[in-house]
Design a protein around this motif. Structure first.
Motif, short mmCIF file in Angstrom:
data_model
loop_
_atom_site.label_atom_id
_atom_site.label_comp_id
_atom_site.label_asym_id
_atom_site.label_seq_id
_atom_site.Cartn_x
_atom_site.Cartn_y
_atom_site.Cartn_z
N ILE A 261 -3.31 -7.68 -6.33
CA ILE A 261 -4.37 -6.15 -5.72
C ILE A 261 -5.03 -7.13 -4.75
O ILE A 261 -5.63 -7.16 -4.20
CB ILE A 261 -4.81 -6.52 -7.01
CG1 ILE A 261 -3.69 -5.00 -7.63
CG2 ILE A 261 -5.95 -5.27 -6.82
CD1 ILE A 261 -4.49 -4.50 -8.84
N SER B 18 -4.83 -10.24 -2.69
CA SER B 18 -4.27 -9.73 -1.10
C SER B 18 -5.05 -8.37 -0.53
O SER B 18 -5.09 -8.22 0.58
CB SER B 18 -3.05 -9.79 -0.53
OG SER B 18 -2.68 -11.40 -1.35
N CYS B 19 -4.53 -6.99 -1.59
CA CYS B 19 -5.04 -5.66 -0.89
C CYS B 19 -6.43 -5.63 -0.29
O CYS B 19 -6.16 -5.44 0.37
CB CYS B 19 -4.39 -4.20 -1.69
SG CYS B 19 -2.54 -3.96 -1.95
N ASP B 20 -6.95 -5.82 -1.42
CA ASP B 20 -8.68 -6.02 -1.43
C ASP B 20 -8.96 -6.83 0.09
O ASP B 20 -9.38 -6.65 0.92
CB ASP B 20 -9.16 -6.55 -2.13
CG ASP B 20 -8.99 -6.05 -4.27
OD1 ASP B 20 -8.70 -4.61 -3.73
OD2 ASP B 20 -9.53 -6.42 -4.72
N ILE C 215 -7.65 -4.66 2.67
CA ILE C 215 -8.29 -3.24 3.69
C ILE C 215 -10.06 -4.43 3.93
O ILE C 215 -10.11 -3.33 5.14
CB ILE C 215 -8.86 -2.58 2.15
CG1 ILE C 215 -7.44 -2.13 1.64
CG2 ILE C 215 -9.91 -1.80 2.01
CD1 ILE C 215 -7.57 -1.67 0.02
N LEU D 160 -1.55 -4.85 4.17
CA LEU D 160 -1.56 -4.10 2.95
C LEU D 160 -0.29 -2.70 2.52
O LEU D 160 0.54 -2.86 1.61
CB LEU D 160 -2.90 -2.60 3.46
CG LEU D 160 -3.43 -2.06 1.98
CD1 LEU D 160 -3.77 -2.59 1.05
CD2 LEU D 160 -4.41 -0.64 3.09
N HIS E 55 2.59 -3.50 0.10
CA HIS E 55 2.47 -3.90 -0.81
C HIS E 55 2.46 -2.38 -1.84
O HIS E 55 2.58 -2.24 -2.98
CB HIS E 55 1.16 -4.47 -1.44
CG HIS E 55 1.05 -6.67 -1.09
ND1 HIS E 55 1.48 -6.98 -1.37
CD2 HIS E 55 0.10 -6.40 -0.27
CE1 HIS E 55 1.20 -7.21 -1.05
NE2 HIS E 55 0.43 -7.86 -0.46
N TYR E 56 2.93 -1.73 -0.67
CA TYR E 56 3.52 -0.22 -0.63
C TYR E 56 4.52 -0.05 -1.28
O TYR E 56 5.55 -0.04 -0.48
CB TYR E 56 1.98 0.65 -0.25
CG TYR E 56 1.21 0.79 -0.80
CD1 TYR E 56 0.32 1.60 -1.88
CD2 TYR E 56 -0.42 -0.11 -0.51
CE1 TYR E 56 -1.05 2.00 -2.04
CE2 TYR E 56 -1.19 -0.20 -0.66
CZ TYR E 56 -1.96 0.67 -1.39
OH TYR E 56 -3.22 0.59 -2.01
N LYS F 53 4.37 5.82 2.81
CA LYS F 53 2.87 5.07 3.54
C LYS F 53 2.74 5.23 4.92
O LYS F 53 1.59 5.13 4.97
CB LYS F 53 4.41 3.46 3.87
CG LYS F 53 4.92 2.63 2.27
CD LYS F 53 5.62 1.70 3.01
CE LYS F 53 5.17 0.61 3.06
NZ LYS F 53 6.12 -0.75 3.11
N ARG G 81 -1.02 4.90 4.96
CA ARG G 81 -2.11 4.36 5.88
C ARG G 81 -3.62 4.87 6.60
O ARG G 81 -3.79 4.31 6.64
CB ARG G 81 -1.24 3.39 7.45
CG ARG G 81 -1.43 2.48 8.17
CD ARG G 81 0.03 2.62 9.00
NE ARG G 81 -0.55 2.20 10.34
CZ ARG G 81 -1.17 0.44 9.99
NH1 ARG G 81 -0.20 -0.91 9.41
NH2 ARG G 81 -0.88 -0.30 11.25
N CYS H 62 3.19 -1.58 -5.10
CA CYS H 62 2.19 0.16 -5.76
C CYS H 62 3.00 0.87 -5.44
O CYS H 62 3.93 1.70 -4.33
CB CYS H 62 0.63 -0.27 -4.97
SG CYS H 62 -0.20 1.32 -5.47
N ASP I 90 -2.15 4.18 -6.42
CA ASP I 90 -3.20 3.95 -6.46
C ASP I 90 -4.02 4.89 -6.54
O ASP I 90 -4.12 5.32 -5.46
CB ASP I 90 -3.19 3.38 -4.42
CG ASP I 90 -5.10 2.85 -4.29
OD1 ASP I 90 -5.67 3.23 -4.70
OD2 ASP I 90 -4.85 1.89 -3.83
#
Length: 133
Positions: A10, A12-14, A17, A25, A28-29, A46, A50, A118, A121
């Motif tokens: 999370i 890394s995702c933050d 973004i 990003l 991780h989905y 995805k 995106r 993920c 979300d």
């Protein structure tokens, strides 16, 4: 559970973004993931997710900063429910910066290779129920 690997995912995702690094990003989905874009609007898959993140970044003038607050990870059956505070910083109408804290809910699935991806979300968390009659 501060050391759970999902915490690092999370984070890394933050960062992705905030940096508009949508390739990082999307890593991780899951292919079949769903993103609550806003109440009543869900992006599925995805490619749509995106596009939604790009539109969200554009909406916030490429100045959205996302950080994590308190987090709880609950694992069961190869899935993990994440309940956490999502801290959003974005431009306000006066040229400054506004901050919002959401109590988000996320679902991650452990893949056969051990990676967590993920699948749901929902940065709005249970506040999605606020406008249901």
């Amino acid at each position: 559970m501060n050391s759970h690997p999902i915490r690092q995912i999370i984070a890394s995702c933050d960062k992705a973004i905030s940096a508009k690094d949508f390739d990082a990003l999307m890593a991780h989905y899951a292919e079949d993931a769903a993103l609550v874009v806003k109440p009543g609007m869900i992006a599925r898959g995805k490619d749509d997710i995106r596009r939604a993140f790009i539109a969200i970044s554009d909406y916030f003038q490429d100045r959205l900063i996302v950080e994590q607050g308190k987090m709880q990870v609950i694992e069961g059956g190869g899935n993990a429910l994440v309940i956490m505070e999502t801290v959003l910083r974005f431009p306000d109408d006066q040229g400054g910066t506004a901050e919002a804290i959401r109590r988000a809910t996320y679902v991650f699935r452990r893949e056969g290779d051990g990676r967590w991806l993920c699948t749901v979300d929902n940065s709005y968390g249970t506040s999605l129920l606020d406008n249901i009659v």
